[in-house]
Design a protein around this motif. Structure first.
Motif, PDB file in Angstrom:
ATOM      1  N   THR A   1     -13.580   3.910   4.255  1.00  0.00           N
ATOM      2  CA  THR A   1     -14.191   3.050   3.236  1.00  0.00           C
ATOM      3  C   THR A   1     -13.911   3.508   1.807  1.00  0.00           C
ATOM      4  OG1 THR A   1     -16.263   4.331   3.254  1.00  0.00           O
ATOM      5  CG2 THR A   1     -16.059   2.520   4.847  1.00  0.00           C
ATOM      6  N   LYS A   2     -13.369   4.681   1.621  1.00  0.00           N
ATOM      7  CA  LYS A   2     -13.162   5.220   0.284  1.00  0.00           C
ATOM      8  C   LYS A   2     -12.156   4.381  -0.511  1.00  0.00           C
ATOM      9  CE  LYS A   2     -11.710   9.458  -2.069  1.00  0.00           C
ATOM     10  NZ  LYS A   2     -11.266  10.872  -1.882  1.00  0.00           N
ATOM     11  N   ASP A   3     -12.482   4.129  -1.782  1.00  0.00           N
ATOM     12  CA  ASP A   3     -11.567   3.394  -2.655  1.00  0.00           C
ATOM     13  C   ASP A   3     -10.558   4.369  -3.238  1.00  0.00           C
ATOM     14  OD1 ASP A   3     -10.254   1.752  -4.381  1.00  0.00           O
ATOM     15  OD2 ASP A   3     -11.952   1.433  -5.746  1.00  0.00           O
ATOM     16  N   ARG A   4      -9.308   4.234  -2.845  1.00  0.00           N
ATOM     17  CA  ARG A   4      -8.257   5.140  -3.309  1.00  0.00           C
ATOM     18  C   ARG A   4      -7.366   4.517  -4.375  1.00  0.00           C
ATOM     19  NH1 ARG A   4      -9.405   5.945   2.057  1.00  0.00           N
ATOM     20  NH2 ARG A   4      -9.684   8.137   2.699  1.00  0.00           N
ATOM     21  N   GLY A   5      -7.705   3.307  -4.795  1.00  0.00           N
ATOM     22  CA  GLY A   5      -6.931   2.654  -5.838  1.00  0.00           C
ATOM     23  C   GLY A   5      -5.599   2.099  -5.369  1.00  0.00           C
TER      24      GLY A   5
ATOM     25  N   VAL B   1      -2.059  13.750  -2.596  1.00  0.00           N
ATOM     26  CA  VAL B   1      -0.630  13.651  -2.301  1.00  0.00           C
ATOM     27  C   VAL B   1      -0.325  12.408  -1.478  1.00  0.00           C
ATOM     28  CG1 VAL B   1       1.342  14.786  -1.235  1.00  0.00           C
ATOM     29  CG2 VAL B   1      -0.374  16.148  -2.449  1.00  0.00           C
ATOM     30  N   GLY B   2      -1.164  12.120  -0.475  1.00  0.00           N
ATOM     31  CA  GLY B   2      -0.938  10.932   0.346  1.00  0.00           C
ATOM     32  C   GLY B   2      -0.933   9.665  -0.489  1.00  0.00           C
ATOM     33  N   GLY B   3      -1.902   9.558  -1.398  1.00  0.00           N
ATOM     34  CA  GLY B   3      -1.913   8.405  -2.299  1.00  0.00           C
ATOM     35  C   GLY B   3      -0.678   8.374  -3.175  1.00  0.00           C
ATOM     36  N   GLY B   4      -0.217   9.560  -3.598  1.00  0.00           N
ATOM     37  CA  GLY B   4       1.000   9.633  -4.404  1.00  0.00           C
ATOM     38  C   GLY B   4       2.222   9.143  -3.651  1.00  0.00           C
ATOM     39  N   VAL B   5       2.301   9.432  -2.355  1.00  0.00           N
ATOM     40  CA  VAL B   5       3.429   8.966  -1.546  1.00  0.00           C
ATOM     41  C   VAL B   5       3.436   7.446  -1.472  1.00  0.00           C
ATOM     42  CG1 VAL B   5       4.377   8.894   0.804  1.00  0.00           C
ATOM     43  CG2 VAL B   5       3.644  11.079  -0.190  1.00  0.00           C
ATOM     44  N   VAL B   6       2.251   6.843  -1.251  1.00  0.00           N
ATOM     45  CA  VAL B   6       2.177   5.379  -1.191  1.00  0.00           C
ATOM     46  C   VAL B   6       2.623   4.768  -2.516  1.00  0.00           C
ATOM     47  CG1 VAL B   6       0.650   3.392  -0.872  1.00  0.00           C
ATOM     48  CG2 VAL B   6       0.319   5.443   0.526  1.00  0.00           C
ATOM     49  N   ARG B   7       2.128   5.315  -3.622  1.00  0.00           N
ATOM     50  CA  ARG B   7       2.485   4.769  -4.936  1.00  0.00           C
ATOM     51  C   ARG B   7       3.963   4.956  -5.251  1.00  0.00           C
ATOM     52  NH1 ARG B   7      -2.925   6.268  -5.908  1.00  0.00           N
ATOM     53  NH2 ARG B   7      -2.381   8.459  -6.217  1.00  0.00           N
TER      54      ARG B   7
END
Length: 429
Positions: A49-53, A15-21
């Motif tokens: 360090t995780k790649d979240r795209g 969800v956090g990545g979805g908010v950024v996108r």
């Protein structure tokens, strides 16, 4: 020039990545609708360090999640890390104490601590928003809190967990058993590796307690929700329901009456002509009955990065516009603490399924228990013996007090004729 609304974001999972996108993709549209830009200035997550795209180099990073509450440039903190206590609750308390608005998708935290957080938000004069906590991208919180604000709500109920709904509707469509379909749901990402919170009804109960508070002006009371999940629903139950003109759904029901507040999450037989019977897959749906507006029906995707992020950003747009309002539709001091209604007083029809030993007298024993408890039987169906030698017996009752059904099942407890616990499903009226 109006200053942007600046966000500190805790949690960079799905969800956090979805908010950024979403904020990146719809930046111009959001700015026009909000009347000002909305931008992230700081983030926090467990693994730097995780790649979240997504490009995170433009944001301040802090390993201490609670420090986001005091970030000097942040106006609002968004919490997407989950959990009823721990870091999420610490961050919520710190943010509201610091006089900053707080947005969350955390239904567990709200179910357990919602009153405290609402009081803290009001004391600091800031917003507490949680549209994403119930039914993902479906705007049911706003619908009840604002759209239906002039109505007395008689009842609110619905399908509140996508994992359960996916599992049940898949069992129904493909004539498959629970364990097989659950494994597929896990493989597809609809169910967690440990799906207990979903399939045992806990997640739906968290959401129901929030809906009940919004609908009835009561303090969130998760501890008063009676909960039964779906792990004991058989493919045979679903087939029997279909033959009777129903579909099986896990339904959360909340109703306020003279005897108190009733809240229950339980598998139900839903009439085939009811909208909930046609809510399939991972969709969520909520029904609210208002005294002037009539029936309101909300349906949509209840989870996932897109729908949940959409609800989070909708809350941020409200805050950017200066639209706050009481978190639970009325001031926290006005929220009542009603008695818990006795489920035994409720009148309903029931579906009861028994796995029994194939011998003479079993049906008479069950029928006698029903008769002695005052349960009127509408129909009784016995199917042939299964490979394990047990016979399935299904009973549909006439409408009557639920305490009578409970008494009948208690009379049968320990019977040598029964193999395992009976299944009791309510018939949605």
């Amino acid at each position: 020039m109006v200053e942007p609304l600046r966000i500190a974001l805790a949690g960079l999972g799905t969800v956090g990545g979805g908010v950024v996108r979403l904020l990146d993709t719809n930046r111009d549209l959001i700015e026009r609708r909000a009347g000002r830009a909305i931008e992230i200035v700081a983030v926090s997550a467990r693994d730097r360090t995780k790649d979240r795209g997504i490009d995170l180099s433009r944001f301040d990073w802090t390993d201490d999640t609670s420090a986001l509450a005091h970030h000097p440039r942040a106006d609002v903190v968004v919490e997407l890390i989950g959990g009823s206590d721990g870091p999420a609750l610490t961050l919520a308390r710190a943010t509201l104490s610091a006089g900053k608005a707080f947005v969350t998708a955390n239904k567990a935290m709200l179910a357990h601590h919602g009153l405290e957080l609402a009081q803290a938000a009001e004391a600091s004069g800031v917003a507490l928003k949680f549209e994403a906590a119930v039914a993902g991208g479906v705007p049911v919180v706003k619908g009840l809190r604002e759209g239906a604000a002039a109505n007395a709500i008689d009842r609110v109920y619905g399908i509140l967990n996508g994992t359960c709904n996916f599992t049940l509707s898949k069992m129904e469509a493909e004539n498959r058993d629970f364990a097989e379909v659950l494994a597929e749901a896990q493989a597809l990402g609809f169910a967690e590796a440990d799906p207990s919170f979903d399939i045992d009804g806990i997640d739906a109960a968290h959401k129901l307690s929030i809906l009940a508070s919004l609908a009835f002006g009561t303090q969130p009371a998760f501890g008063d929700v009676a909960i039964t999940g779906i792990r004991h629903v058989l493919g045979a139950d679903i087939a029997e329901a279909a033959a009777l003109g129903y579909r099986v759904r896990l339904v959360g029901v909340a109703e306020a009456g003279a005897s108190g507040l009733f809240q229950r999450v339980h598998p139900h037989l839903v009439p085939i002509d009811h909208p909930l019977a046609h809510t399939t897959g991972s969709l969520n749906a909520v029904v609210a009955d208002g005294n002037f507006v009539g029936r309101l029906f909300f349906q949509g995707r209840g989870a996932g990065d897109g729908p949940t992020a959409s609800a989070v950003v909708a809350d941020l747009i409200d805050i950017a516009r200066g639209e706050y309002g009481a978190p639970y539709a009325m001031p926290a001091a006005a929220l009542t603490r009603p008695a818990t209604a006795d489920a035994g007083d409720r009148r309903s029809r029931a579906y009861l399924r028994f796995a029994v030993v194939d011998k003479v007298g079993v049906l008479a024993e069950i029928a006698a228990a029903m008769r002695d408890a005052g349960v009127s039987i509408e129909s009784l169906i016995q199917r042939g013996a299964s490979p394990d030698g047990h016979v399935l017996v299904a009973i549909v009752t006439h409408e009557g007090p639920e305490r009578c059904v409970a008494a009948a099942l208690e009379k049968l407890r320990g019977s040598q004729s029964l193999a395992g616990e009976p299944m009791w499903m309510h018939i949605l009226a």
